[in-house]
Design a protein around this motif. Structure first.
Motif, PDB file in Angstrom:
ATOM      1  N   ASN A  84       1.022  -1.267  -0.238  1.00 40.50           N
ATOM      2  CA  ASN A  84      -0.431  -0.236   0.068  1.00 40.50           C
ATOM      3  C   ASN A  84       0.743   1.149   0.297  1.00 40.50           C
ATOM      4  OD1 ASN A  84      -2.513  -1.836  -0.034  1.00 40.50           O
ATOM      5  ND2 ASN A  84      -2.282  -1.561   2.069  1.00 40.50           N
ATOM      6  N   GLY A  85       2.073   1.303  -0.186  1.00 41.77           N
ATOM      7  CA  GLY A  85       3.211   2.559  -0.050  1.00 41.77           C
ATOM      8  C   GLY A  85       3.379   3.015   1.051  1.00 41.77           C
ATOM      9  N   VAL A  86       2.223   2.491   2.346  1.00 41.67           N
ATOM     10  CA  VAL A  86       2.820   2.590   3.773  1.00 41.67           C
ATOM     11  C   VAL A  86       4.502   2.398   4.017  1.00 41.67           C
ATOM     12  CG1 VAL A  86       1.794   3.124   5.826  1.00 41.67           C
ATOM     13  CG2 VAL A  86       0.719   2.868   4.321  1.00 41.67           C
ATOM     14  N   CYS A 133       7.060   5.163   4.638  1.00 42.10           N
ATOM     15  CA  CYS A 133       7.222   6.261   3.509  1.00 42.10           C
ATOM     16  C   CYS A 133       6.082   7.560   3.506  1.00 42.10           C
ATOM     17  CB  CYS A 133       6.808   5.395   2.029  1.00 42.10           C
ATOM     18  SG  CYS A 133       7.667   4.260   1.728  1.00 42.10           S
ATOM     19  N   ASP A 134       5.061   7.334   3.935  1.00 38.77           N
ATOM     20  CA  ASP A 134       3.984   8.246   3.675  1.00 38.77           C
ATOM     21  C   ASP A 134       4.334   9.134   5.120  1.00 38.77           C
ATOM     22  OD1 ASP A 134       2.258   9.798   3.405  1.00 38.77           O
ATOM     23  OD2 ASP A 134       0.501   7.802   4.209  1.00 38.77           O
ATOM     24  N   ARG A 135       4.719  10.496   4.753  1.00 40.07           N
ATOM     25  CA  ARG A 135       4.610  11.640   5.757  1.00 40.07           C
ATOM     26  C   ARG A 135       3.487  11.574   6.649  1.00 40.07           C
ATOM     27  NH1 ARG A 135       8.398  13.936   8.857  1.00 40.07           N
ATOM     28  NH2 ARG A 135       7.417  16.106   9.401  1.00 40.07           N
ATOM     29  N   GLY A 136       2.140  11.723   6.042  1.00 41.27           N
ATOM     30  CA  GLY A 136       1.355  11.322   7.176  1.00 41.27           C
ATOM     31  C   GLY A 136       0.871  10.375   8.784  1.00 41.27           C
ATOM     32  N   THR A 137       1.688   9.364   7.573  1.00 40.98           N
ATOM     33  CA  THR A 137       1.838   8.442   8.823  1.00 40.98           C
ATOM     34  C   THR A 137       2.378   9.067  10.147  1.00 40.98           C
ATOM     35  OG1 THR A 137       1.118   6.614   7.321  1.00 40.98           O
ATOM     36  CG2 THR A 137       2.104   5.642   9.413  1.00 40.98           C
ATOM     37  N   THR A 138       3.396   9.490  10.028  1.00 38.37           N
ATOM     38  CA  THR A 138       5.085   9.860  10.782  1.00 38.37           C
ATOM     39  C   THR A 138       4.117  11.119  11.798  1.00 38.37           C
ATOM     40  OG1 THR A 138       6.649   9.539   9.079  1.00 38.37           O
ATOM     41  CG2 THR A 138       6.224  10.853  11.170  1.00 38.37           C
TER      42      THR A 138
END
Length: 282
Positions: free
Chosen positions: A183-185, A237-242
């Motif tokens: 999923n690219g996370v 990868c996902d800045r929003g997850t961080t």
């Protein structure tokens, strides 16, 4: 979109078994559905309908809530999902010290969840928390020097360690990490072997163990070398997850002002149902 702050320590407390995760998911689900965290007129049928579970599981969730005073307060047919906020008083260090309460939290978007979806979220939250800790350790300070205090307890995230961190099996941890990779996370590197001893003998083994602290290696009889397996490495990868992982100071001035709240207007009730806001729903 409304956000629910879930302390990582709460998830750690309830990660030991699937039943405990489902009970925590039940409390989270109530908070996501109702702003006052109260589920009224509780019946197995209502729990089945709201959280998409079987009749037997609905009864288990209700019985679990009745016997868990940390997560729930129960009065009559109403269940209140208690606050997740830490009550531990902390003191800051600096020129202007102050007293505060805080938690390291994951910011979950409030919406309608099934119990199964929330258990899946809890597993992923813990797995990503471990990856995020390593990412923070690897991120240099402004002066180019690495941080002195480590966020991660270990750099080697083997499937066994990931399973222990999330409270799940190795196969479940492997499936979830692959799912987030697809999923690219997260990004990941493949596990690979690395030669650590060119010629295995008593002296080279002793030297290697003193230098690394490791006890075990794989002996290659073809050339007499020693190898170790470097597990997969992961990064978000996902800045929003961080950004979903934050240290939340509950009584911070900016936080209180942004909510337009004053501590003096919100007395602490020994019994949560004494609060007229909650009592109105009984």
């Amino acid at each position: 979109m409304d956000i629910l702050n879930i302390p990582i320590d709460i998830i750690k407390r309830y990660k030991a078994s699937k039943a405990e995760k489902e009970l925590l998911a039940f409390a989270i689900g109530i908070k996501c559905l109702y702003s006052n965290s109260v589920l009224t007129d509780v019946t197995p049928y209502k729990v089945m309908k709201l959280f998409h579970v079987s009749h037997d599981k609905a009864k288990r969730l209700i019985n679990g809530a009745l016997n868990d005073s940390f997560l729930f307060s129960v009065k009559g047919g109403s269940f209140l999902a208690n606050t997740f906020k830490s009550k531990e008083i902390k003191r800051s260090i600096g020129r202007t010290p102050f007293i505060y309460t805080s938690d390291y939290c994951y910011k979950l978007n409030k919406k309608e969840y099934s119990i199964r979806m929330l258990v899946h979220e809890l597993n992923c939250i813990m797995l990503l928390c471990a990856v995020n800790s390593i990412d923070r350790d690897n991120f240099p300070q402004s002066n180019g020097k690495p941080k002195q205090k480590r966020c991660a307890l270990t750099k080697d995230l083997t499937l066994r360690k990931l399973g222990n961190i999330s409270g799940s099996s190795k196969s479940t941890a492997h499936r979830l990490m692959n799912e987030m990779f697809r999923n690219g996370v997260i990004s990941k590197t493949r596990a690979h072997g690395e030669m650590v001893i060119h010629t295995v003998n008593a002296n080279t083994v002793e030297e290697w163990r003193k230098r690394t602290g490791r006890k075990h290696f794989i002996y290659n009889p073809k050339d007499g070398s020693g190898w170790i397996v470097i597990p997969c490495s992961y990064s978000i990868c996902d800045r929003g997850t961080t950004e979903k992982y934050k240290h939340v100071i509950y009584n911070h001035k900016k936080r209180v002002e942004s909510s337009n709240l004053k501590v003096s207007k919100h007395p602490v009730y020994e019994n949560p149902f004494d609060n007229p806001i909650n009592a109105a729903y009984l």
